[in-house]
Write an enzyme that holds these catalytic residues in place. Sequence first.
Site, PDB file in Angstrom:
ATOM      1  N   GLY A 266       0.812  -1.218   0.000  1.00  0.00           N
ATOM      2  CA  GLY A 266       0.000   0.000   0.000  1.00  0.00           C
ATOM      3  C   GLY A 266       0.845   1.267   0.000  1.00  0.00           C
ATOM      4  O   GLY A 266       0.644   2.154  -0.825  1.00  0.00           O
TER       5      GLY A 266
ATOM      6  N   CYS B  84      -4.422  -3.981   8.622  1.00  0.00           N
ATOM      7  CA  CYS B  84      -5.319  -3.520   7.545  1.00  0.00           C
ATOM      8  C   CYS B  84      -6.101  -4.695   6.976  1.00  0.00           C
ATOM      9  O   CYS B  84      -7.225  -4.534   6.518  1.00  0.00           O
ATOM     10  CB  CYS B  84      -4.530  -2.824   6.446  1.00  0.00           C
TER      11      CYS B  84
ATOM     12  N   ASP C 236       3.752  -3.459   7.087  1.00  0.00           N
ATOM     13  CA  ASP C 236       2.451  -3.455   7.728  1.00  0.00           C
ATOM     14  C   ASP C 236       2.429  -4.248   9.026  1.00  0.00           C
ATOM     15  O   ASP C 236       1.365  -4.570   9.523  1.00  0.00           O
ATOM     16  CB  ASP C 236       1.423  -4.078   6.755  1.00  0.00           C
TER      17      ASP C 236
ATOM     18  N   LEU D 145      -5.101  -4.820  -5.285  1.00  0.00           N
ATOM     19  CA  LEU D 145      -5.204  -3.851  -6.384  1.00  0.00           C
ATOM     20  C   LEU D 145      -6.019  -2.619  -6.024  1.00  0.00           C
ATOM     21  O   LEU D 145      -5.916  -1.589  -6.685  1.00  0.00           O
ATOM     22  CB  LEU D 145      -5.797  -4.530  -7.633  1.00  0.00           C
ATOM     23  N   GLN D 146      -6.812  -2.703  -4.965  1.00  0.00           N
ATOM     24  CA  GLN D 146      -7.631  -1.565  -4.511  1.00  0.00           C
ATOM     25  C   GLN D 146      -6.750  -0.399  -4.043  1.00  0.00           C
ATOM     26  O   GLN D 146      -7.190   0.727  -3.976  1.00  0.00           O
ATOM     27  CB  GLN D 146      -8.568  -2.099  -3.404  1.00  0.00           C
ATOM     28  N   ARG D 147      -5.488  -0.675  -3.720  1.00  0.00           N
ATOM     29  CA  ARG D 147      -4.610   0.400  -3.217  1.00  0.00           C
ATOM     30  C   ARG D 147      -3.170   0.309  -3.703  1.00  0.00           C
ATOM     31  O   ARG D 147      -2.445   1.292  -3.653  1.00  0.00           O
ATOM     32  CB  ARG D 147      -4.602   0.390  -1.676  1.00  0.00           C
TER      33      ARG D 147
ATOM     34  N   CYS E 257     -12.514 -17.200  13.361  1.00  0.00           N
ATOM     35  CA  CYS E 257     -12.420 -15.791  12.953  1.00  0.00           C
ATOM     36  C   CYS E 257     -11.822 -15.785  11.556  1.00  0.00           C
ATOM     37  O   CYS E 257     -12.037 -16.719  10.796  1.00  0.00           O
ATOM     38  CB  CYS E 257     -11.582 -14.998  13.950  1.00  0.00           C
TER      39      CYS E 257
HETATM   40  N1  LIG Z   1       9.643  -8.323   6.654  1.00  0.00           N
HETATM   41  C1  LIG Z   1       9.228  -7.976   5.435  1.00  0.00           C
HETATM   42  N2  LIG Z   1      10.061  -8.087   4.371  1.00  0.00           N
HETATM   43  C2  LIG Z   1       9.678  -7.746   3.138  1.00  0.00           C
HETATM   44  N3  LIG Z   1       8.446  -7.282   2.845  1.00  0.00           N
HETATM   45  C3  LIG Z   1       7.568  -7.155   3.864  1.00  0.00           C
HETATM   46  C4  LIG Z   1       7.914  -7.488   5.194  1.00  0.00           C
HETATM   47  N4  LIG Z   1       6.822  -7.277   5.984  1.00  0.00           N
HETATM   48  C5  LIG Z   1       5.847  -6.824   5.169  1.00  0.00           C
HETATM   49  N5  LIG Z   1       6.283  -6.754   3.892  1.00  0.00           N
HETATM   50  C6  LIG Z   1       5.512  -6.333   2.717  1.00  0.00           C
HETATM   51  O1  LIG Z   1       5.027  -5.030   2.950  1.00  0.00           O
HETATM   52  C7  LIG Z   1       3.822  -4.849   2.202  1.00  0.00           C
HETATM   53  C8  LIG Z   1       2.810  -4.139   3.075  1.00  0.00           C
HETATM   54  O2  LIG Z   1       1.739  -3.816   2.261  1.00  0.00           O
HETATM   55  P1  LIG Z   1       0.225  -3.736   2.765  1.00  0.00           P
HETATM   56  O3  LIG Z   1       0.228  -3.037   4.069  1.00  0.00           O
HETATM   57  O4  LIG Z   1      -0.582  -3.067   1.718  1.00  0.00           O
HETATM   58  O5  LIG Z   1      -0.184  -5.240   3.043  1.00  0.00           O
HETATM   59  P2  LIG Z   1      -0.440  -6.559   2.184  1.00  0.00           P
HETATM   60  O6  LIG Z   1       0.251  -7.652   2.922  1.00  0.00           O
HETATM   61  O7  LIG Z   1      -0.080  -6.408   0.746  1.00  0.00           O
HETATM   62  O8  LIG Z   1      -2.006  -6.661   2.244  1.00  0.00           O
HETATM   63  P3  LIG Z   1      -3.000  -7.396   3.254  1.00  0.00           P
HETATM   64  O9  LIG Z   1      -2.236  -7.593   4.552  1.00  0.00           O
HETATM   65  O10 LIG Z   1      -4.142  -6.442   3.399  1.00  0.00           O
HETATM   66  O11 LIG Z   1      -3.371  -8.651   2.590  1.00  0.00           O
HETATM   67  C9  LIG Z   1       3.358  -6.224   1.752  1.00  0.00           C
HETATM   68  O12 LIG Z   1       3.502  -6.332   0.361  1.00  0.00           O
HETATM   69  C10 LIG Z   1       4.267  -7.190   2.506  1.00  0.00           C
HETATM   70  O13 LIG Z   1       4.552  -8.362   1.759  1.00  0.00           O
END
Ligand SMILES: Nc1ncnc2c1ncn2[C@@H]1O[C@H](COP(=O)(O)OP(=O)(O)OP(=O)(O)O)[C@@H](O)[C@H]1O
Length: 396
Positions: free
Chosen positions: A50, A197, A139, A80-82, A354
């Site tokens: 995101g 999120c 995240d 893809l929404q964000r 859940c």
């Molecule tokens: N330790 C890490 N190393 C590399 N990439 C990371 C790590 N922790 C998180 N990420 C990446 O950071 C991004 C955070 O993006 P975002 O917050 O939009 O969450 P998402 O995992 O893509 O979506 P959702 O959790 O809603 O399914 C993700 O693509 C995730 O794979």
Amino acid sequence: MSLPPLVEPAAELTIDEVRRYSRHLIIPEVGMAGQKRLKNAKVLVIGAGGLGSPALLYLAAAGVGTLGIVEFDTVDESNLQRQIIHGQSDVGKSKAQSARDSILETNPNTNVVLHEVRLDNDNVFEIFEQYDLIVDGTDNFATRYLVNDAAVLLGKPYVWGSIFRFDGQVSVFWAEHGPCYRCLYPEPPPPGMVPSCAEGGVLGVLCASVGAAQVTEAIKLLTGIGDPSLGRLNIYEALDLNWRALKVRKDPNCAICGENPTVTELIDYESFCGAITEEAADAAVGSTISVKQLSEWIKLKDNGEKDFQLIDVREPNEYEINRIPGSVLIPKADFQTGVALEKLPQDKQLVFHCKSGVRSAEVLAIVKGAGFSDAVHVGGGVVAWVDQIDPSQPAY
Ligand SMILES: Nc1ncnc2c1ncn2[C@@H]1O[C@H](COP(=O)(O)OP(=O)(O)OP(=O)(O)O)[C@@H](O)[C@H]1O
């Protein structure tokens, strides 16, 4: 407090680059020197999700010469929404590679370096050392504390951002010149307290506001223009379209950047941030069934050979998206306040689920404490149900 630019200017800009960056070059504060600094800069973005999506695109468009991407995941339809750096045809592909393709389409001059790994204790120093500045677009709390501690131990600055529903936060952490993330948040929130999120949702366009603010801070640090948000927590509320800033002081007792640090090397961030509370983990031992078992139990129930009550402890809006047949909705909060306990049938075994199994384990701990000793929960929750039993339902 203004700081000297983080990077020295590159020797020159090509004629193509002068044309491309002309709207930057005519800003007096940026000028040739600022643009050449951007060209020489090496910025690492953690996560192409995101926040990483707008951050990477704008850093590339701005002319940052080298962009590193740390990302281990693949593109999911629900991204893809964000996550505007990825498109429909990228679903299922590596996020890092998909991001690289979009970056090169935006600015082919960018040197894109992919680190297709999960950032962890074993690779963080080696990766961070290659860059002038880090932008954290992740995240989860474990990675955030890892990024902070590695940045403090290496003396590197980084731009941090976070988003949830309609609200965002942005700050710059650089222990040599101001507070670090631990000065602001000495400890992670208790597991389950702050929904991700994925659990709570996020307004897609919020990522643009917060990711763009992170890039603004990055450009300020790289070029030395303006005052970076060191010691300032910027809070954005999309519903009021309002940014406000809170002062963050360096904490002399900070565990890593304080006067007598207790954290002098990387720690086990997963257990520090505890994916699940100890009570929930204890309650789940020997009381967890798989979705396959649940599917068998539902068949036995339909044949009158078994009786149990399936209880979904998610929120009503999640229950609208997908559900396991026969479940009734009682959100987790009702167990925490105690109101749900009076509604529970006394004559049936209780089965909780859940989204992924964390909230249901927490509820399990509560109901077991209230005497429902044969209660169980479903490992993997509705995510595993959709994945393994009923793919016709939408995942989220
Ligand atoms: N330790 C890490 N190393 C590399 N990439 C990371 C790590 N922790 C998180 N990420 C990446 O950071 C991004 C955070 O993006 P975002 O917050 O939009 O969450 P998402 O995992 O893509 O979506 P959702 O959790 O809603 O399914 C993700 O693509 C995730 O794979």
